[in-house]
Scaffold this motif. Structure first.
Motif, PDB file in Angstrom:
ATOM      1  N   VAL A   1      28.516   4.675  75.874  1.00  0.00           N
ATOM      2  CA  VAL A   1      27.852   3.454  75.422  1.00  0.00           C
ATOM      3  C   VAL A   1      26.447   3.765  74.911  1.00  0.00           C
ATOM      4  CG1 VAL A   1      26.943   1.225  76.182  1.00  0.00           C
ATOM      5  CG2 VAL A   1      29.243   1.949  76.859  1.00  0.00           C
ATOM      6  N   GLY A   2      25.761   4.716  75.567  1.00  0.00           N
ATOM      7  CA  GLY A   2      24.428   5.090  75.095  1.00  0.00           C
ATOM      8  C   GLY A   2      23.579   5.727  76.166  1.00  0.00           C
ATOM      9  N   SER A   3      23.312   4.992  77.252  1.00  0.00           N
ATOM     10  CA  SER A   3      22.383   5.514  78.261  1.00  0.00           C
ATOM     11  C   SER A   3      23.046   6.573  79.127  1.00  0.00           C
ATOM     12  CB  SER A   3      21.848   4.377  79.134  1.00  0.00           C
ATOM     13  OG  SER A   3      22.871   3.812  79.920  1.00  0.00           O
ATOM     14  N   MET A   4      22.212   7.542  79.524  1.00  0.00           N
ATOM     15  CA  MET A   4      22.639   8.637  80.387  1.00  0.00           C
ATOM     16  C   MET A   4      21.601   8.796  81.503  1.00  0.00           C
ATOM     17  SD  MET A   4      25.506  10.065  79.221  1.00  0.00           S
ATOM     18  CE  MET A   4      25.516  11.819  79.612  1.00  0.00           C
ATOM     19  N   PRO A   5      21.973   9.443  82.608  1.00  0.00           N
ATOM     20  CA  PRO A   5      21.026   9.598  83.722  1.00  0.00           C
ATOM     21  C   PRO A   5      20.028  10.729  83.491  1.00  0.00           C
ATOM     22  CG  PRO A   5      23.132  10.592  84.276  1.00  0.00           C
ATOM     23  CD  PRO A   5      23.318   9.923  82.946  1.00  0.00           C
ATOM     24  N   GLY A   6      18.950  10.701  84.266  1.00  0.00           N
ATOM     25  CA  GLY A   6      17.992  11.793  84.254  1.00  0.00           C
ATOM     26  C   GLY A   6      17.038  11.747  83.081  1.00  0.00           C
ATOM     27  N   GLY A   7      16.312  12.870  82.905  1.00  0.00           N
ATOM     28  CA  GLY A   7      15.311  12.919  81.855  1.00  0.00           C
ATOM     29  C   GLY A   7      15.378  14.164  81.003  1.00  0.00           C
ATOM     30  N   ASP A   8      16.454  14.927  81.102  1.00  0.00           N
ATOM     31  CA  ASP A   8      16.599  16.176  80.363  1.00  0.00           C
ATOM     32  C   ASP A   8      17.334  15.902  79.056  1.00  0.00           C
ATOM     33  OD1 ASP A   8      17.375  18.683  79.356  1.00  0.00           O
ATOM     34  OD2 ASP A   8      17.503  19.562  81.351  1.00  0.00           O
TER      35      ASP A   8
ATOM     36  N   ASP B   1      28.884   6.047  89.978  1.00  0.00           N
ATOM     37  CA  ASP B   1      29.710   7.027  90.686  1.00  0.00           C
ATOM     38  C   ASP B   1      30.835   6.376  91.484  1.00  0.00           C
ATOM     39  OD1 ASP B   1      27.340   8.345  89.869  1.00  0.00           O
ATOM     40  OD2 ASP B   1      27.684   9.910  91.366  1.00  0.00           O
ATOM     41  N   THR B   2      32.012   6.848  91.232  1.00  0.00           N
ATOM     42  CA  THR B   2      33.193   6.401  91.958  1.00  0.00           C
ATOM     43  C   THR B   2      34.262   7.461  91.789  1.00  0.00           C
ATOM     44  OG1 THR B   2      34.707   4.534  92.291  1.00  0.00           O
ATOM     45  CG2 THR B   2      34.252   5.158  90.020  1.00  0.00           C
TER      46      THR B   2
ATOM     47  N   ALA C   1      24.284   6.406  86.972  1.00  0.00           N
ATOM     48  CA  ALA C   1      25.190   7.393  87.553  1.00  0.00           C
ATOM     49  C   ALA C   1      24.456   8.701  87.839  1.00  0.00           C
ATOM     50  CB  ALA C   1      26.356   7.647  86.597  1.00  0.00           C
ATOM     51  N   SER C   2      25.081   9.576  88.601  1.00  0.00           N
ATOM     52  CA  SER C   2      24.565  10.928  88.757  1.00  0.00           C
ATOM     53  C   SER C   2      24.921  11.726  87.507  1.00  0.00           C
ATOM     54  CB  SER C   2      25.191  11.595  89.982  1.00  0.00           C
ATOM     55  OG  SER C   2      26.583  11.796  89.772  1.00  0.00           O
TER      56      SER C   2
END
Length: 336
Positions: free
Chosen positions: A17-24, A270-271, A312-313
């Motif tokens: 969709v677009g967004s991802m976790p973290g900052g890398d 997370d699931t 999510a992780s």
């Protein structure tokens, strides 16, 4: 692009969709291009802070309009400030990472920005009220966004010359705008209902100006399929679990009319992930119920997470996208 143009999905397409976790940025780009190879996408990393969120990123794309962060949220200002510069810098970082992992790439590539109605509901005028409450402000914002997107897409063409760009407009507030459910600054009132023809015309104007296929995404209930199709969008992205029986006819009409559908079927947090084919069992069941051509399933519908993966992780985000890709492939290999 022309409102009668069609976008053909690659067989067995999946995307984020677009967004991802973290900052890398590099790791996110690696995942967004490697896990969903049929339809990679430009990641957004909101965990970095204001300006990396979807609203801030899109405000940073505006031409001759500027916004800053206030305690109440994003607000228009009269000059570019730290927040605008930060949004531009983070987008540049993400584009650099995407360019690194798309060397020699050819095929569809999806990028995202917030659409004019959700952006109008999310940014304040100097008086503290949303731009949505002023039709002139909405028109100015839409015009500035359109020009900014044209420049953004031109930059992407230079960076990834083999890409067939697809623009996703995130419009999670569109239904609330159409129903008059967006609250004013006081919280005691709501802004007036926006006429559906006005909403449709504004989206159509942007679609025609950017000259690439446009997909509108909303993970809210009651996505206005028919209105969006009349506005000339090439695809509609939605949370499949939120479809109700009242949406089925519009869903079927979209398929038969050649509108690409992006069905969110994989949880965004997370699931446990089990059988990829099982994740699209509901899609298959609806397809059969509506009497749609099973042979067209794998090229009419792409598989996505139900919404963004920012919560999510990193490990789950990658696993979810790989799971989407396997589920999409199953629609081609076993459509019935």
């Amino acid at each position: 692009m022309s409102t009668d143009a069609k976008f053909t999905l690659p067989a067995g397409a999946a995307t984020g969709v677009g967004s991802m976790p973290g900052g890398d940025a590099r790791e996110a780009a690696r995942t967004a291009t490697g896990a969903v190879e049929a339809l990679p996408f430009l990641p957004e990393l909101p965990a970095r802070g204001p300006g990396a969120d979807m609203i801030g990123r899109s405000l940073g794309m505006l031409v001759d309009l500027y916004a800053r962060v206030e305690p109440s949220g994003w607000r228009f200002g009269d000059r570019p400030g730290r927040d605008s510069r930060r949004a531009v810098a983070w987008l540049g970082e993400d584009l650099d990472a995407l360019e690194e992992f798309t060397q020699g790439f050819q095929g569809p590539l999806k990028v995202q920005a917030v659409g004019p109605w959700t952006l109008s509901a999310s940014v304040e005028r100097p008086n503290g009220e949303a731009a949505l409450g002023d039709p002139g402000a909405v028109r100015d914002l839409a015009g500035s966004l359109t020009e900014g997107l044209r420049l953004h897409l031109a930059d992407l063409r230079r960076r990834v010359p083999g890409a067939e760009l697809v623009l996703q407009l995130d419009e999670p507030s569109l239904t609330a705008v159409l129903r008059g459910h967006v609250r004013t600054a006081s919280g005691y009132r709501t802004y007036r209902v926006v006429d559906r023809q006005v909403a449709e015309d504004l989206i159509r104007g942007l679609v025609e100006a950017v000259d690439v296929p446009v997909v509108v995404h909303s993970c809210a209930p009651d996505v206005p399929f028919r209105m969006l199709r009349r506005a000339g969008v090439s695809g509609i992205s939605f949370d499949f679990a939120l479809l109700t029986e009242s949406d089925w006819d519009a869903f079927g009409e979209a398929v038969e009319g050649g509108t690409a559908l992006f069905a969110g079927v994989v949880p965004g947090t997370d699931t446990g992930l089990s059988d990829p084919a099982g994740s699209v069992s509901g899609v298959r069941a609806l397809w059969r119920r509506l009497g749609l051509d099973p042979g067209a399933l794998g090229t009419s519908l792409a598989v996505t997470p139900s919404c963004g993966l920012a919560g999510a992780s990193p490990a789950y985000a990658r696993a979810a996208l790989v799971h989407c890709a396997k589920a999409a492939r199953s629609l081609v290999d076993n459509p019935e």
